[in-house]
Design a protein around this motif. Structure first.
Motif, PDB file in Angstrom:
ATOM      1  N   GLU A 113      45.414  44.114  17.009  1.00  0.00           N
ATOM      2  CA  GLU A 113      46.727  43.165  17.851  1.00  0.00           C
ATOM      3  C   GLU A 113      47.727  43.655  17.024  1.00  0.00           C
ATOM      4  O   GLU A 113      48.678  42.796  16.722  1.00  0.00           O
ATOM      5  CB  GLU A 113      46.096  41.609  17.839  1.00  0.00           C
ATOM      6  N   ASN A 114      47.930  44.311  15.596  1.00  0.00           N
ATOM      7  CA  ASN A 114      48.826  44.372  14.977  1.00  0.00           C
ATOM      8  C   ASN A 114      49.070  43.044  13.726  1.00  0.00           C
ATOM      9  O   ASN A 114      49.696  42.505  13.131  1.00  0.00           O
ATOM     10  CB  ASN A 114      49.930  44.990  15.566  1.00  0.00           C
ATOM     11  N   ARG A 115      47.856  42.741  13.742  1.00  0.00           N
ATOM     12  CA  ARG A 115      47.245  41.268  12.930  1.00  0.00           C
ATOM     13  C   ARG A 115      46.770  41.580  11.345  1.00  0.00           C
ATOM     14  O   ARG A 115      47.151  40.875  10.877  1.00  0.00           O
ATOM     15  CB  ARG A 115      46.643  40.414  13.816  1.00  0.00           C
ATOM     16  N   VAL A 116      46.875  42.782  11.287  1.00  0.00           N
ATOM     17  CA  VAL A 116      46.385  43.271  10.008  1.00  0.00           C
ATOM     18  C   VAL A 116      46.993  44.118   8.652  1.00  0.00           C
ATOM     19  O   VAL A 116      47.220  44.953   9.287  1.00  0.00           O
ATOM     20  CB  VAL A 116      45.098  43.608   9.792  1.00  0.00           C
ATOM     21  N   SER A 117      47.592  43.330   8.058  1.00  0.00           N
ATOM     22  CA  SER A 117      48.419  43.758   6.950  1.00  0.00           C
ATOM     23  C   SER A 117      47.891  44.204   5.620  1.00  0.00           C
ATOM     24  O   SER A 117      48.782  44.721   4.783  1.00  0.00           O
ATOM     25  CB  SER A 117      49.700  43.472   7.442  1.00  0.00           C
ATOM     26  N   LYS A 118      47.389  43.442   5.856  1.00  0.00           N
ATOM     27  CA  LYS A 118      47.050  43.383   3.619  1.00  0.00           C
ATOM     28  C   LYS A 118      45.017  43.520   3.645  1.00  0.00           C
ATOM     29  O   LYS A 118      44.720  42.743   4.543  1.00  0.00           O
ATOM     30  CB  LYS A 118      47.286  42.994   3.409  1.00  0.00           C
ATOM     31  N   GLU A 119      44.182  43.451   2.400  1.00  0.00           N
ATOM     32  CA  GLU A 119      43.369  43.949   2.251  1.00  0.00           C
ATOM     33  C   GLU A 119      42.840  42.559   2.233  1.00  0.00           C
ATOM     34  O   GLU A 119      41.498  42.306   2.546  1.00  0.00           O
ATOM     35  CB  GLU A 119      42.986  44.371   0.827  1.00  0.00           C
ATOM     36  N   THR A 120      43.458  41.210   1.936  1.00  0.00           N
ATOM     37  CA  THR A 120      42.698  39.892   2.663  1.00  0.00           C
ATOM     38  C   THR A 120      42.949  39.461   4.274  1.00  0.00           C
ATOM     39  O   THR A 120      42.809  38.473   3.778  1.00  0.00           O
ATOM     40  CB  THR A 120      43.741  38.787   1.730  1.00  0.00           C
ATOM     41  N   ALA A 153      53.807  56.958  14.778  1.00  0.00           N
ATOM     42  CA  ALA A 153      53.762  55.745  13.904  1.00  0.00           C
ATOM     43  C   ALA A 153      54.979  54.640  14.005  1.00  0.00           C
ATOM     44  O   ALA A 153      55.799  55.369  14.023  1.00  0.00           O
ATOM     45  CB  ALA A 153      52.749  55.943  12.800  1.00  0.00           C
ATOM     46  N   THR A 154      54.492  53.670  14.813  1.00  0.00           N
ATOM     47  CA  THR A 154      55.602  52.555  14.863  1.00  0.00           C
ATOM     48  C   THR A 154      55.566  51.723  13.272  1.00  0.00           C
ATOM     49  O   THR A 154      56.236  50.486  13.192  1.00  0.00           O
ATOM     50  CB  THR A 154      55.521  51.507  15.794  1.00  0.00           C
ATOM     51  N   ARG A 155      54.919  51.555  12.599  1.00  0.00           N
ATOM     52  CA  ARG A 155      54.813  51.880  10.712  1.00  0.00           C
ATOM     53  C   ARG A 155      54.096  53.116   9.745  1.00  0.00           C
ATOM     54  O   ARG A 155      54.006  53.515  10.445  1.00  0.00           O
ATOM     55  CB  ARG A 155      54.211  50.124  11.068  1.00  0.00           C
ATOM     56  N   ASP A 156      54.334  52.559   8.680  1.00  0.00           N
ATOM     57  CA  ASP A 156      54.162  53.215   7.577  1.00  0.00           C
ATOM     58  C   ASP A 156      52.522  52.702   7.122  1.00  0.00           C
ATOM     59  O   ASP A 156      52.604  53.700   6.204  1.00  0.00           O
ATOM     60  CB  ASP A 156      55.071  52.606   6.621  1.00  0.00           C
ATOM     61  N   TYR A 157      51.727  52.525   7.529  1.00  0.00           N
ATOM     62  CA  TYR A 157      50.062  52.514   7.503  1.00  0.00           C
ATOM     63  C   TYR A 157      49.081  52.578   8.333  1.00  0.00           C
ATOM     64  O   TYR A 157      49.575  51.804   9.894  1.00  0.00           O
ATOM     65  CB  TYR A 157      50.339  51.130   6.324  1.00  0.00           C
ATOM     66  N   GLU A 180      43.324  52.996  12.047  1.00  0.00           N
ATOM     67  CA  GLU A 180      43.858  52.186  13.166  1.00  0.00           C
ATOM     68  C   GLU A 180      45.695  52.116  13.178  1.00  0.00           C
ATOM     69  O   GLU A 180      46.252  52.007  11.506  1.00  0.00           O
ATOM     70  CB  GLU A 180      43.749  50.753  13.760  1.00  0.00           C
ATOM     71  N   ILE A 181      46.340  52.979  14.368  1.00  0.00           N
ATOM     72  CA  ILE A 181      47.933  52.777  14.242  1.00  0.00           C
ATOM     73  C   ILE A 181      48.737  51.695  15.178  1.00  0.00           C
ATOM     74  O   ILE A 181      47.664  51.675  16.311  1.00  0.00           O
ATOM     75  CB  ILE A 181      48.686  53.589  13.891  1.00  0.00           C
ATOM     76  N   SER A 182      49.919  51.579  15.170  1.00  0.00           N
ATOM     77  CA  SER A 182      50.551  51.064  16.620  1.00  0.00           C
ATOM     78  C   SER A 182      51.776  52.820  16.942  1.00  0.00           C
ATOM     79  O   SER A 182      51.762  53.114  15.749  1.00  0.00           O
ATOM     80  CB  SER A 182      51.356  49.786  16.093  1.00  0.00           C
ATOM     81  N   ALA A 183      51.672  52.683  17.560  1.00  0.00           N
ATOM     82  CA  ALA A 183      52.658  53.717  17.822  1.00  0.00           C
ATOM     83  C   ALA A 183      53.604  53.942  19.687  1.00  0.00           C
ATOM     84  O   ALA A 183      53.212  52.938  20.037  1.00  0.00           O
ATOM     85  CB  ALA A 183      51.201  54.869  18.009  1.00  0.00           C
ATOM     86  N   ARG A 184      54.294  54.728  18.830  1.00  0.00           N
ATOM     87  CA  ARG A 184      54.873  55.687  20.267  1.00  0.00           C
ATOM     88  C   ARG A 184      54.434  56.315  20.615  1.00  0.00           C
ATOM     89  O   ARG A 184      54.731  57.470  20.567  1.00  0.00           O
ATOM     90  CB  ARG A 184      56.613  55.254  19.948  1.00  0.00           C
TER      91      ARG A 184
END
Length: 303
Positions: free
Chosen positions: A41-48, A86-90, A209-213
């Motif tokens: 759900e695009n909620r994970v953006s860092k290792e913690t 990809a709609t983000r860089d990771y 896993e990515i968010s995308a267009r």
């Protein structure tokens, strides 16, 4: 080119169902750009950001349903996958307790301890997806989940079945055509769970896993019914079977591929059986979902 941009107007869908209100109606032949969230759900953006703490299970949000004008039961929906951006860089992957091909399952009691939870981040840059110097892979995007609605029941977005679903097959990629059965008026199309790449089996349960267009074009094949999802690439035809045990998925995929060879390429059933024994290919989309997905293939040059 006239492009329709499709974003989920409210809550994402976590089931494939005919009982949801369509978010948009499109005509066959139209090109659409569909925005998707990742499996977390695009909620994970860092290792913690441990998924078990911030995500409720493995939700796998889907954009849809998209209503295809003119689609009727007994038709086939052809989805031309044109581009995935990809709609983000990771990208994100994770090891989660109770999930994975080499982990104790959450549904069966075990004496050993669950594997430790961890998050793996990958930078997307210059055509590569990189965690560190040793773990750097080419950009190989595909749709982890692509489906139409079942005829009657609602299926979890985690489930691959005869309507498509969470098949996690890298063959659902740009340049290929995915054929899906139409079970209900309007087809009710869903997609999500885009990946920047994945190995056979999606071993730990999460790919890149990515968010995308996602840019696709819909085509309707009227009066042509198929039982299971099919894929056509420039060089191969393929059928996906999803079931447990895994050999049942293989049987579905190969038997449906034989039917395709006979119906559209003029093969005798037993000649096709013999040919696939000698030059057929079989790959594992996933070995961790509610059903396993196997892809049977034959190169067009043999047809």
């Amino acid at each position: 080119m006239n492009m329709i941009e499709i974003k989920q107007p409210g809550e994402y869908s976590y089931v494939f169902s005919r009982y949801l209100e369509p978010i948009v109606k499109v005509q066959p032949g139209e090109t659409v750009a569909i925005y998707t969230k990742d499996a977390f759900e695009n909620r994970v953006s860092k290792e913690t950001d441990l998924p078990s703490k911030i995500v409720d299970g493995n939700p796998n949000p889907q954009t849809g349903p998209i209503y295809i004008e003119g689609a009727e039961p007994g038709d086939t929906l052809a989805v031309h996958i044109l581009e995935i951006e990809a709609t983000r860089d990771y990208a994100v992957s994770a090891h989660m307790p109770g999930l994975g091909g080499l982990a104790p399952t959450s549904s069966t009691p075990m004496l050993n301890e669950p594997l430790p939870e961890s998050v793996w981040l990958y930078k997307i840059e210059n055509g590569m997806v990189t965690h560190n110097e040793k773990m750097s892979y080419p950009w190989r995007p595909f749709l982890g989940t692509i489906a139409t609605a079942p005829k009657i029941e609602a299926l979890s977005a985690l489930t691959p079945f005869d309507n498509g679903g969470n098949m996690d097959t890298p063959e659902t990629k740009p340049g290929n055509i995915v054929y899906l059965p139409v079970n209900v008026p309007g087809a009710y199309f869903f997609t999500g769970d885009c990946h920047a790449g994945q190995g056979d089996g999606e071993l730990c349960g999460f790919a890149l896993e990515i968010s995308a267009r996602v840019t696709v074009k819909f085509e309707l094949i009227k009066g042509k019914a198929i039982k299971w999802p099919r894929i056509e690439s420039p060089t191969e035809i393929m059928v996906i079977g999803s079931a447990r045990p895994m050999e049942d998925a293989a049987r579905i995929a190969y038997s449906e591929l034989i039917e395709w060879m006979c119906d559209e390429y003029g093969w005798d059933k037993f000649e096709a059986y013999q040919a696939l024994t000698q030059i057929g290919k079989l790959s594992v989309g996933n070995m961790v979902d509610t059903y396993y997905s196997l892809v049977a293939k034959i190169e067009k040059k043999y047809l």
